[in-house]
Scaffold this active site. Structure first.
Site, PDB file in Angstrom:
ATOM      1  N   ASP A  28      56.911  58.859  71.441  1.00 46.48           N
ATOM      2  CA  ASP A  28      56.870  60.204  70.885  1.00 46.48           C
ATOM      3  C   ASP A  28      55.739  61.045  71.491  1.00 46.48           C
ATOM      4  O   ASP A  28      54.687  60.516  71.848  1.00 46.48           O
ATOM      5  CB  ASP A  28      56.669  60.100  69.366  1.00 46.48           C
ATOM      6  N   THR A  74      70.182  58.849  67.015  1.00 55.99           N
ATOM      7  CA  THR A  74      71.454  59.460  66.585  1.00 55.99           C
ATOM      8  C   THR A  74      71.234  60.935  66.224  1.00 55.99           C
ATOM      9  O   THR A  74      72.179  61.712  66.219  1.00 55.99           O
ATOM     10  CB  THR A  74      72.015  58.702  65.352  1.00 55.99           C
ATOM     11  N   ASN A  76      68.976  62.915  67.880  1.00 53.41           N
ATOM     12  CA  ASN A  76      68.504  63.676  69.054  1.00 53.41           C
ATOM     13  C   ASN A  76      69.590  64.556  69.690  1.00 53.41           C
ATOM     14  O   ASN A  76      69.283  65.436  70.506  1.00 53.41           O
ATOM     15  CB  ASN A  76      67.903  62.751  70.111  1.00 53.41           C
TER      16      ASN A  76
END
Ligand code: FPP
Length: 248
Positions: A28, A74, A76
């Site tokens: 991230d 799922t 993104n």
């Protein structure tokens, strides 16, 4: 202050006899890394892909058995189409390179997630890398692609229900181990350590079942800036924890 906080971690800080077997990472901070430099988000993902290469190579050199990374969730798909396309292009580039080097490195690759919404050529490339490397016994790198922990559990529940309806399974005999065999991570031991860079203190739908007893390590460092030293720092922190699995 940052200098003192991020003093250099060395191999000597890490007990090489007690390494985590499985480390998982939420990669991230790519977007913020790019924004701080006035660059487009895709430049952050490109830098993040370089960090992934460095850390995956390092995990293999250290002798870890499993490295799992969250590359695309799922959720993104809600990002702008050009950003999604840039992440897919980076994956494609990485997989082509991996095919060239995996025989030498003995790195085994696997994918967690439903690959069916991916472009067909990328699905084929994923399957090809899995197929080529399935017999390798070095570090196993699991790439979570179109992956979500809740989605994984719903899929497992559906598959188990179907097995019950068709007589292959019995609800009365379901165990935790048996349910684990319906997950994308079938056969892979649970992560010992989950690293989340970028200062966010969330689980974000990552390995919900498998993280039951994982140790978490959070750092403010953005993923593109994450170094081998940061990785060692995380391993060293992990080694300072007392894992009791609910016991004393
Ligand atoms: C999260 O950062 C990152 C992603 C959703 C994509 C991760 C993809 C890569 C590192 C590149 C491709 C991967 C491989 C395995 C080659 P973010 O964009 O949410 O960052 P932000 O929170 O700062 O906006």
């Amino acid at each position: 202050m940052a200098f003192f906080r991020r003093r250099k971690a060395k191999f000597s800080d890490v007990d090489m006899e007690h390494l985590p077997r499985h480390v998982a990472i939420i990669m991230d901070g790519n977007g913020r890394w790019a924004k701080r430099r006035g660059l487009p988000r895709k430049a952050g993902h490109a830098a993040g892909a370089e960090t992934f290469r460095t850390i995956a190579t390092f995990a293999k050199e250290l002798g870890l058995s499993y490295l799992t990374v969250y590359a695309f969730s799922t959720e993104n798909w809600r990002r702008p189409a050009d950003e999604v396309a840039s992440i897919m292009a980076l994956l494609e580039k990485y997989l082509h390179e991996a095919i060239q080097t995996m025989a030498k490195d003995k790195v085994k690759m696997a994918f967690f997630g439903d690959l069916s919404p991916l472009p067909p050529h990328l699905q084929a490339l994923c399957r090809e890398t899995e197929e080529i490397s399935k017999g390798y016994e070095g570090c196993q790198v699991n790439i979570c692609l179109n992956y979500g922990g809740r989605d994984e559990l719903v899929r497992a529940a559906k598959a188990f229900a179907l097995d019950c309806v068709e007589g292959r399974a019995d609800p009365g005999h379901l165990t935790q181990e048996a349910l684990g065999n319906y997950l994308f991570s079938k056969g892979v031991p649970d992560p010992d350590l989950i690293i989340r860079p970028s200062g966010e203190l969330r689980v974000s739908n990552f390995l919900l079942w498998q993280s039951a007893y994982a140790e978490y390590y959070f750092t403010d460092v953005l993923w593109p800036d994450f170094t081998k030293e940061d990785f060692l720092r995380a391993v060293s922190a992990y080694q300072g924890r007392s894992r009791r699995y609910g016991g004393v």
